[in-house]
Design a protein around this motif. Structure first.
Motif, PDB file in Angstrom:
ATOM      1  N   ASN A  97       2.278  16.750 -15.129  1.00  0.00           N
ATOM      2  CA  ASN A  97       2.958  15.641 -14.458  1.00  0.00           C
ATOM      3  C   ASN A  97       2.117  15.183 -13.275  1.00  0.00           C
ATOM      4  O   ASN A  97       1.535  16.000 -12.562  1.00  0.00           O
ATOM      5  CB  ASN A  97       4.340  16.077 -13.973  1.00  0.00           C
ATOM      6  N   ALA A  98       2.027  13.867 -13.061  1.00  0.00           N
ATOM      7  CA  ALA A  98       1.216  13.338 -11.965  1.00  0.00           C
ATOM      8  C   ALA A  98       1.717  11.954 -11.573  1.00  0.00           C
ATOM      9  O   ALA A  98       2.378  11.269 -12.372  1.00  0.00           O
ATOM     10  CB  ALA A  98      -0.256  13.269 -12.372  1.00  0.00           C
ATOM     11  N   PRO A  99       1.398  11.493 -10.352  1.00  0.00           N
ATOM     12  CA  PRO A  99       1.744  10.130  -9.944  1.00  0.00           C
ATOM     13  C   PRO A  99       1.034   9.094 -10.821  1.00  0.00           C
ATOM     14  O   PRO A  99      -0.058   9.339 -11.335  1.00  0.00           O
ATOM     15  CB  PRO A  99       1.244  10.059  -8.496  1.00  0.00           C
ATOM     16  N   ASN A 222       5.377   2.837  -5.380  1.00  0.00           N
ATOM     17  CA  ASN A 222       4.288   2.915  -6.335  1.00  0.00           C
ATOM     18  C   ASN A 222       2.992   2.506  -5.643  1.00  0.00           C
ATOM     19  O   ASN A 222       2.901   1.419  -5.055  1.00  0.00           O
ATOM     20  CB  ASN A 222       4.566   2.013  -7.531  1.00  0.00           C
ATOM     21  N   ALA A 223       1.977   3.379  -5.714  1.00  0.00           N
ATOM     22  CA  ALA A 223       0.725   3.129  -5.009  1.00  0.00           C
ATOM     23  C   ALA A 223      -0.016   1.924  -5.571  1.00  0.00           C
ATOM     24  O   ALA A 223      -0.696   1.199  -4.823  1.00  0.00           O
ATOM     25  CB  ALA A 223      -0.159   4.367  -5.069  1.00  0.00           C
ATOM     26  N   LEU A 224       0.078   1.683  -6.879  1.00  0.00           N
ATOM     27  CA  LEU A 224      -0.594   0.529  -7.465  1.00  0.00           C
ATOM     28  C   LEU A 224      -0.002  -0.776  -6.936  1.00  0.00           C
ATOM     29  O   LEU A 224      -0.728  -1.748  -6.699  1.00  0.00           O
ATOM     30  CB  LEU A 224      -0.479   0.570  -8.990  1.00  0.00           C
ATOM     31  N   ALA A 225       1.319  -0.791  -6.732  1.00  0.00           N
ATOM     32  CA  ALA A 225       1.960  -1.986  -6.188  1.00  0.00           C
ATOM     33  C   ALA A 225       1.537  -2.214  -4.742  1.00  0.00           C
ATOM     34  O   ALA A 225       1.361  -3.363  -4.305  1.00  0.00           O
ATOM     35  CB  ALA A 225       3.478  -1.858  -6.287  1.00  0.00           C
ATOM     36  N   ILE A 226       1.360  -1.142  -3.965  1.00  0.00           N
ATOM     37  CA  ILE A 226       0.871  -1.280  -2.593  1.00  0.00           C
ATOM     38  C   ILE A 226      -0.537  -1.862  -2.597  1.00  0.00           C
ATOM     39  O   ILE A 226      -0.855  -2.790  -1.842  1.00  0.00           O
ATOM     40  CB  ILE A 226       0.898   0.086  -1.878  1.00  0.00           C
ATOM     41  N   ARG A 227      -1.376  -1.344  -3.447  1.00  0.00           N
ATOM     42  CA  ARG A 227      -2.756  -1.837  -3.560  1.00  0.00           C
ATOM     43  C   ARG A 227      -2.771  -3.325  -3.918  1.00  0.00           C
ATOM     44  O   ARG A 227      -3.484  -4.117  -3.292  1.00  0.00           O
ATOM     45  CB  ARG A 227      -3.480  -1.011  -4.610  1.00  0.00           C
ATOM     46  N   ASP A 228      -1.982  -3.715  -4.908  1.00  0.00           N
ATOM     47  CA  ASP A 228      -1.935  -5.120  -5.321  1.00  0.00           C
ATOM     48  C   ASP A 228      -1.417  -6.012  -4.199  1.00  0.00           C
ATOM     49  O   ASP A 228      -1.907  -7.136  -4.009  1.00  0.00           O
ATOM     50  CB  ASP A 228      -1.050  -5.274  -6.563  1.00  0.00           C
ATOM     51  N   SER A 229      -0.429  -5.520  -3.461  1.00  0.00           N
ATOM     52  CA  SER A 229       0.135  -6.309  -2.363  1.00  0.00           C
ATOM     53  C   SER A 229      -0.893  -6.520  -1.253  1.00  0.00           C
ATOM     54  O   SER A 229      -1.002  -7.613  -0.678  1.00  0.00           O
ATOM     55  CB  SER A 229       1.380  -5.621  -1.801  1.00  0.00           C
ATOM     56  N   LEU A 230      -1.662  -5.486  -0.957  1.00  0.00           N
ATOM     57  CA  LEU A 230      -2.707  -5.611   0.058  1.00  0.00           C
ATOM     58  C   LEU A 230      -3.782  -6.595  -0.397  1.00  0.00           C
ATOM     59  O   LEU A 230      -4.245  -7.430   0.388  1.00  0.00           O
ATOM     60  CB  LEU A 230      -3.326  -4.247   0.346  1.00  0.00           C
ATOM     61  N   LEU A 231      -4.169  -6.517  -1.657  1.00  0.00           N
ATOM     62  CA  LEU A 231      -5.174  -7.443  -2.184  1.00  0.00           C
ATOM     63  C   LEU A 231      -4.688  -8.884  -2.129  1.00  0.00           C
ATOM     64  O   LEU A 231      -5.479  -9.813  -1.964  1.00  0.00           O
ATOM     65  CB  LEU A 231      -5.531  -7.066  -3.623  1.00  0.00           C
ATOM     66  N   ALA A 232      -3.382  -9.066  -2.269  1.00  0.00           N
ATOM     67  CA  ALA A 232      -2.801 -10.411  -2.228  1.00  0.00           C
ATOM     68  C   ALA A 232      -2.641 -10.945  -0.811  1.00  0.00           C
ATOM     69  O   ALA A 232      -2.202 -12.083  -0.620  1.00  0.00           O
ATOM     70  CB  ALA A 232      -1.450 -10.411  -2.942  1.00  0.00           C
ATOM     71  N   GLY A 233      -2.980 -10.120   0.201  1.00  0.00           N
ATOM     72  CA  GLY A 233      -2.891 -10.581   1.585  1.00  0.00           C
ATOM     73  C   GLY A 233      -1.520 -10.467   2.188  1.00  0.00           C
ATOM     74  O   GLY A 233      -1.178 -11.190   3.129  1.00  0.00           O
TER      75      GLY A 233
END
Length: 304
Positions: A97-99, A222-233
């Motif tokens: 199991n993993a994130p 979700n870390a991927l959603a945080i990453r995408d949000s940061l990329l979107a400014g």
């Protein structure tokens, strides 16, 4: 009565949540698996499974027997390998199991590499961002990123990832300049939901440490959603380097307050607290300990 065979079919039916799936895996039919489990229940004198039109569910007795049976079967397989002089050739299914983000960025590829090295081992990689019940969910190894560890488990720390404040260059250019940690209060801060510290963030610069209260209208689990949000400014986030190192190198994200950093994120391997540990689990954890610390965005905590 071939009790070991009956136990194998029962444990796989519970692991897979389906008699049909267990039958397909064993190369037999669903009625055969059903009869086998009926025979095991009769032999034990207890009901192990509750069957319905929507699936099957282990009874409380079934859950307890499932854990003991899996352990016994693992020991039996290891004993066979040992007596045959092939103890290094571990076998069986490994449930990990993993994130989600860590699985997508690293573990999926590492699992394929591990399978190529060990052709007699199978991996069931379960990716989600919740803390699972290792025993109840039949997990052999869980990969944890920071946070409290589950009770009744043993943890092995293998790597650390530095954490920095990052944002899209366009966001930093359009908002108030960051000169000191207290300036974060003027910015939209994007963070992981359910953090124990809430909106408080502690930053370090050498021996100096400062705790600031951030503000933000968006948090997500979700870390991927945080990453995408940061990329979107959408704002600024305190992110581990394994998650954003490629975007920093590409210039799509930039560090804010580069002299300051957060507490490094720890990666730990967690397994059930029990005397016996299958050989395949030990091999997999040793493999991850040797590989993850050398990946971009990580530093190893394993002694050389």
């Amino acid at each position: 009565m071939d009790t070991l065979r009956l136990m194998r079919l029962f444990t796989r039916a519970v692991d897979l949540g389906s008699l049909s799936a267990a039958a397909r895996e064993a190369g037999t039919t669903q009625p055969t698996v059903s009869k086998a489990i009926n025979a095991l229940e009769a032999h034990l004198g207890v009901r192990l499974l509750d069957r319905s039109t929507t699936g099957l569910l282990a009874t409380s007795e079934g859950l307890r027997f499932h854990e003991r049976a899996r352990r016994l079967l693992d020991e039996y397989e290891d004993a066979l390998a040992d007596v045959r002089g092939h103890a290094h050739q571990a076998t069986g299914l490994l449930r990990v199991n993993a994130p989600v983000a860590l699985g997508q960025f690293h573990l999926n590829a590492l699992a394929q590499e591990f399978l190529a090295l060990h052709p007699d081992i199978g991996i069931e990689l379960i990716l989600n961002d919740r803390f699972v019940d290792l025993v109840g969910d039949g997990v052999d190894v869980a990969v944890r990123l920071g946070g409290p560890l589950p009770p009744d488990s043993v943890a092995r720390s293998i790597a650390l990832s530095p954490r920095s404040l990052v944002a899209a260059p366009a966001y930093l250019a359009a908002h108030a300049r960051l000169e000191r940690p207290d300036d974060l209060a003027q910015h939209d801060f994007i963070r992981f939901a359910w953090l124990a510290d809430g909106d408080e963030v502690t930053l370090q610069r050498g021996a100096e440490a400062v705790t600031v209260t951030t503000r933000g209208r968006y948090r997500v689990n979700n870390a991927l959603a945080i990453r995408d949000s940061l990329l979107a400014g959408a704002g600024i986030g305190l992110c581990p380097h394994w998650l954003v190192h490629d975007m920093l190198q590409a210039g799509r994200l930039a560090r804010a307050l580069p002299a300051w950093s957060g507490t490094p994120q720890q990666l730990a391997l967690v397994y059930p607290s029990r005397r016996y540990q299958p050989a395949r689990s030990r091999l997999f954890m040793d493999f991850l300990a040797a590989r993850i610390g050398a990946l971009p965005g990580w530093t190893s905590t394993v002694d050389a």
